[in-house]
Design an enzyme around this catalytic site. Structure first.
Site, PDB file in Angstrom:
ATOM      1  N   GLU A   1       0.803  -1.218   0.000  1.00 16.86           N
ATOM      2  CA  GLU A   1       0.000   0.000   0.000  1.00 16.86           C
ATOM      3  C   GLU A   1       0.839   1.273   0.000  1.00 16.86           C
ATOM      4  O   GLU A   1       0.304   2.368  -0.178  1.00 16.86           O
ATOM      5  CB  GLU A   1      -0.940  -0.014   1.207  1.00 16.86           C
ATOM      6  CG  GLU A   1      -2.040  -1.065   1.073  1.00 16.86           C
ATOM      7  CD  GLU A   1      -2.972  -1.122   2.268  1.00 16.86           C
ATOM      8  OE1 GLU A   1      -2.577  -0.662   3.351  1.00 16.86           O
ATOM      9  OE2 GLU A   1      -4.085  -1.641   2.115  1.00 16.86           O
TER      10      GLU A   1
ATOM     11  N   GLU B   1       6.908 -21.759   8.317  1.00 15.73           N
ATOM     12  CA  GLU B   1       7.315 -20.920   9.435  1.00 15.73           C
ATOM     13  C   GLU B   1       8.277 -21.614  10.380  1.00 15.73           C
ATOM     14  O   GLU B   1       8.916 -20.982  11.214  1.00 15.73           O
ATOM     15  CB  GLU B   1       6.091 -20.441  10.223  1.00 15.73           C
ATOM     16  CG  GLU B   1       5.417 -21.509  11.052  1.00 15.73           C
ATOM     17  CD  GLU B   1       4.288 -20.938  11.898  1.00 15.73           C
ATOM     18  OE1 GLU B   1       4.347 -21.126  13.122  1.00 15.73           O
ATOM     19  OE2 GLU B   1       3.385 -20.293  11.348  1.00 15.73           O
TER      20      GLU B   1
END
Length: 304
Positions: free
Chosen positions: A85, A116
């Site tokens: 963004e 992860e």
């Protein structure tokens, strides 16, 4: 390992939601709203830490550094979102802020949970990104102990990058030897262990603060207006005109004409209006100040 996980605040059972499955939908959403109210208060407790991290980011970016987010699952997705963004909001180069998620881009839309667990993968991703001295690496992990994030921060530190950790548990493992740590303790989740809820909201709030504060100090904002917004669609072209109207006091048609003369650049339009310069001269003035409108106007005033 299991016992240690049970000790984490983010994994504990919430006493307020023990009968969650017996509640009506209105009761569920009301209860969730009550829990969400605690998030802002938790973030408030660590504002000094957030400010310290933002200052490190500003110092790095002003000196040619870049900002990287590394995370897994929800944390990784939030980092990628915040990075994505920045270009449309602040007109930054896409390489200035980068979000990296364990498991790669496909993990954004489909869970790759096993990714992860590898410190090596985190180290490898840092190397692939070409992180170097002067860059900033933010490791994001709600639990504060995700191996992928630990690996990313370890490799970043070895490369002499500035390191920042963001978690939702106190005394997190990812805090080890970082330059700044942010631990927003939001308490047990409505659904035990579901850190996409309060922890995710807290992380989103902090990431918003880090990049927004940094971009303001980099001159991407004038007053409270996103003057560096890129007019890439109809909505954003109209936003540029409204920004110009707000700053200059011009009518819509006048602002439209000025914006067109400035090739859609709100910063140039504002400088042109306030100095009487043409687009080329206004752009040169902005170039000297790194696109900072306020500094450009101050420079013009001194020249006059």
């Amino acid at each position: 390992m299991l016992e240690k996980l049970r000790e984490l605040t983010t994994e504990m059972k919430n006493e307020q939601t023990r009968d969650l499955d017996n509640l009506s939908i209105p009761q569920i959403v009301k209860l969730m709203n009550e829990e969400d109210k605690k998030v802002a208060a938790a973030v408030e407790e660590v504002l000094e830490d957030v400010a310290k991290a933002a200052e490190l980011i500003v110092a790095s970016l002003k000196n040619g550094g870049r900002l990287f987010y590394f995370g897994a699952g929800t944390s990784g997705r939030l980092g990628v979102l915040d990075a994505a963004e920045c270009p449309p909001t602040f007109g930054t180069d896409p390489s200035l802020v980068t979000g990296v998620i364990a498991g790669g881009p496909s993990a954004l839309v489909r869970s790759v949970e096993g990714a992860e667990d590898s410190q090596g993968l985190g180290q490898e991703d840092v190397r692939k990104c070409g992180v170097r001295a002067g860059d900033v690496v933010v490791g994001i992990a709600a639990s504060g102990r995700t191996p992928y994030v630990i690996g990313a921060l370890t490799e970043a530190k070895a490369r002499q990058a500035v390191t920042i950790s963001l978690s939702c548990n106190s005394g997190s493992l990812i805090d080890h030897e970082v330059d700044a740590s942010i631990n927003v303790v939001v308490g047990p989740e409505v659904v035990a262990g579901s850190t996409r809820l309060k922890a995710g909201t807290a992380q989103k709030m902090v990431l918003n603060m880090l990049t927004t504060a940094a971009m303001i100090k980099l001159g991407k904002v004038y007053g409270n207006l996103m003057v560096n917004v890129q007019a890439t669609n109809g909505k954003l072209r109209e936003r540029v005109k409204r920004i110009v109207m707000d700053v200059t006091g011009l009518s819509y048609r006048e602002a439209e004409k000025l914006t067109d003369a400035a090739a859609g650049d709100a910063r140039a339009a504002i400088v042109m209006h306030k100095t009487g310069l043409g687009r080329s001269e206004a752009s040169q003035l902005l170039l000297h100040t790194g696109g900072n409108v306020r500094q450009a106007l101050e420079m013009w005033a001194k020249m006059g």
